[in-house]
Scaffold this active site. Sequence first.
Site, PDB file in Angstrom:
ATOM      1  N   ARG A 261      -8.539  -1.144   4.888  1.00 51.09           N
ATOM      2  CA  ARG A 261      -7.729  -0.076   4.283  1.00 51.09           C
ATOM      3  C   ARG A 261      -6.357  -0.599   3.876  1.00 51.09           C
ATOM      4  O   ARG A 261      -5.753  -0.085   2.942  1.00 51.09           O
ATOM      5  CB  ARG A 261      -7.518   1.061   5.284  1.00 51.09           C
ATOM      6  CG  ARG A 261      -8.713   1.947   5.477  1.00 51.09           C
ATOM      7  CD  ARG A 261      -8.319   3.189   6.244  1.00 51.09           C
ATOM      8  NE  ARG A 261      -7.179   3.842   5.612  1.00 51.09           N
ATOM      9  CZ  ARG A 261      -6.372   4.705   6.204  1.00 51.09           C
ATOM     10  NH1 ARG A 261      -6.565   5.040   7.460  1.00 51.09           N
ATOM     11  NH2 ARG A 261      -5.366   5.247   5.558  1.00 51.09           N
TER      12      ARG A 261
ATOM     13  N   ASP B  26       4.873   0.411  12.111  1.00 50.53           N
ATOM     14  CA  ASP B  26       3.718  -0.303  11.554  1.00 50.53           C
ATOM     15  C   ASP B  26       3.703  -1.784  11.946  1.00 50.53           C
ATOM     16  O   ASP B  26       2.757  -2.495  11.594  1.00 50.53           O
ATOM     17  CB  ASP B  26       3.706  -0.169  10.021  1.00 50.53           C
ATOM     18  CG  ASP B  26       3.192   1.190   9.568  1.00 50.53           C
ATOM     19  OD1 ASP B  26       2.700   1.950  10.416  1.00 50.53           O
ATOM     20  OD2 ASP B  26       3.290   1.483   8.358  1.00 50.53           O
TER      21      ASP B  26
ATOM     22  N   LYS C 186       0.833  -1.204   0.000  1.00 48.32           N
ATOM     23  CA  LYS C 186       0.000   0.000   0.000  1.00 48.32           C
ATOM     24  C   LYS C 186       0.873   1.261   0.000  1.00 48.32           C
ATOM     25  O   LYS C 186       0.645   2.185  -0.767  1.00 48.32           O
ATOM     26  CB  LYS C 186      -0.896  -0.015   1.251  1.00 48.32           C
ATOM     27  CG  LYS C 186      -1.584   1.288   1.549  1.00 48.32           C
ATOM     28  CD  LYS C 186      -2.477   1.190   2.762  1.00 48.32           C
ATOM     29  CE  LYS C 186      -1.791   1.477   4.077  1.00 48.32           C
ATOM     30  NZ  LYS C 186      -1.439   2.895   4.294  1.00 48.32           N
ATOM     31  N   ASN C 187       1.870   1.273   0.872  1.00 44.00           N
ATOM     32  CA  ASN C 187       2.657   2.496   1.041  1.00 44.00           C
ATOM     33  C   ASN C 187       3.624   2.750  -0.113  1.00 44.00           C
ATOM     34  O   ASN C 187       4.228   3.823  -0.186  1.00 44.00           O
ATOM     35  CB  ASN C 187       3.413   2.473   2.379  1.00 44.00           C
ATOM     36  CG  ASN C 187       2.456   2.621   3.553  1.00 44.00           C
ATOM     37  OD1 ASN C 187       1.263   2.869   3.370  1.00 44.00           O
ATOM     38  ND2 ASN C 187       2.980   2.461   4.761  1.00 44.00           N
TER      39      ASN C 187
ATOM     40  N   ARG D 112      -0.640  14.250  13.685  1.00 47.74           N
ATOM     41  CA  ARG D 112       0.253  13.865  12.584  1.00 47.74           C
ATOM     42  C   ARG D 112       0.431  15.088  11.690  1.00 47.74           C
ATOM     43  O   ARG D 112      -0.274  15.252  10.707  1.00 47.74           O
ATOM     44  CB  ARG D 112      -0.324  12.680  11.797  1.00 47.74           C
ATOM     45  CG  ARG D 112      -0.212  11.380  12.551  1.00 47.74           C
ATOM     46  CD  ARG D 112      -0.777  10.230  11.774  1.00 47.74           C
ATOM     47  NE  ARG D 112       0.091   9.765  10.713  1.00 47.74           N
ATOM     48  CZ  ARG D 112      -0.237   8.751   9.894  1.00 47.74           C
ATOM     49  NH1 ARG D 112      -1.396   8.144  10.030  1.00 47.74           N
ATOM     50  NH2 ARG D 112       0.601   8.359   8.967  1.00 47.74           N
TER      51      ARG D 112
ATOM     52  N   CYS E  85      -5.010  11.846  13.918  1.00 48.54           N
ATOM     53  CA  CYS E  85      -5.561  10.527  13.617  1.00 48.54           C
ATOM     54  C   CYS E  85      -5.740   9.775  14.921  1.00 48.54           C
ATOM     55  O   CYS E  85      -5.472  10.321  15.985  1.00 48.54           O
ATOM     56  CB  CYS E  85      -4.692   9.776  12.619  1.00 48.54           C
ATOM     57  SG  CYS E  85      -3.233   9.068  13.321  1.00 48.54           S
TER      58      CYS E  85
END
Length: 417
Positions: A396, A304, A22-23, A121, A116
């Site tokens: 997500r 993460d 994803k990133n 952030r 968030c």
Amino acid sequence: MDSFRIVGPCRLEGSVEVSGAKNAMLPLMAATILTGGKCTLENVPELRDTTTMMRLLAVLGVPSTLEKGTLAADASEIKSFEAPYDLVRTMRASIYALGPLLAKFGKARVSMPGGCAWGPRPVDLHLQGLKALGADIRIDHGYIDASASRLRGAEIILSLPSVGATVNLMLAAVLAEGRTIIENAAREPEISALAAALNGAGAAISGEGTSRMEIEGVSAIRPFRVRVIPDRIEAGTFAAAAAITGGRVEINGCEPDHMHAVVERLEACGARVETGPGKMTVQGPGRIEPVNIETGFYPAFPTDMQAQMMAVLCRARGASSIMERVYSERFTHVPELKRLGAKIVLEGGVAVVTGVDSLQGAPVMATDIRASSALILAALAAEGETRILRIYHIDRGYERIEEKLRKLGASIERIAG
Ligand code: UD1
């Protein structure tokens, strides 16, 4: 809202295929804005964030389609320069539209991201860097209003190696006039992947993967076709799942070279990890050894993976400590893990996790992408039924996670509602 019903405990066995990252995908999707043409991305994971980024591109005038992991985007007729609040609030990476719109069209209006689930952030480093490149930036009614005639290369020193700021500055500096130097740049593999894609399309970036990146501005970025690199966090999550269930999982399609810090801590827990080209096999230990973990910027242990490793350590033979150095407040999973019987004490950005003999299933709530996967891991090891609510967070960032886990022997089902 959908939820997961998981019945544990189980021992995962078998092989699993890792999806694209994803990133890595999100910056590449934003990079299509620079090209003025048709781009293709392969190995694209089908996630909520993919859909959100496609919606954002569509709003700008970049239609795209996604079929069997191949995303085609056409940036030849961009007609809007605004990323609206509705999209930015569901996905902060929408701010990646700022750099390329500004570089290509000299203007951009992007809703200011808020905080968030795990605290503030900020995007100050993105904005300072763009100002250094000559952009005029104002905050207007919750929006970042940016303009520039042509960006000029500059030397930018980031006070933190922010992934997002490095991405935005790369996407702006590639079309700036002259040379940009980013000192203290992020070194994540996703940054190197973006640099490789842009260089293949005519950019002149060097030093990616180190703290000093040099970008010689060029007049055009050509449309590109690239393959998204494997998701090291998804791979790490399956490795942690093998560890917590004492199972054996072969993780295919991953890049072990991107995962040294995670592999090293899993081995310290007693897991046996064998790596080969594009794959990794993880054998969970009989009893998990306690370890200390400190998150940090790549190549240090990724924030993460913090929540997932905390879940693993809930079952360790003794006390472990986890220090969160990237987002000091990123501990929303702690109260939920405690509902499953974990013993965790939080004090000043450090979690002390004392392993327990068994966890028990209970209803819990997902709070963000990685917190949700930590709850799944704990539920796989817990006795009885766990219901995880608000799993839109997990959608997500993880592609078909329940299918992948079921194939490994987990009892997990999605309950619509
Ligand atoms: C990216 C990842 C996210 C990961 C995080 C840290 C994406 C889409 N998301 O998020 O999954 O958890 O990296 O590895 O790739 N900071 C500032 N000012 C700024 C920007 C950042 O102070 O302008 C601080 C942040 O508060 C944080 C640190 O820098 O403490 C790192 O943040 P950053 O690397 O920017 O994270 P993201 O790019 O948002």
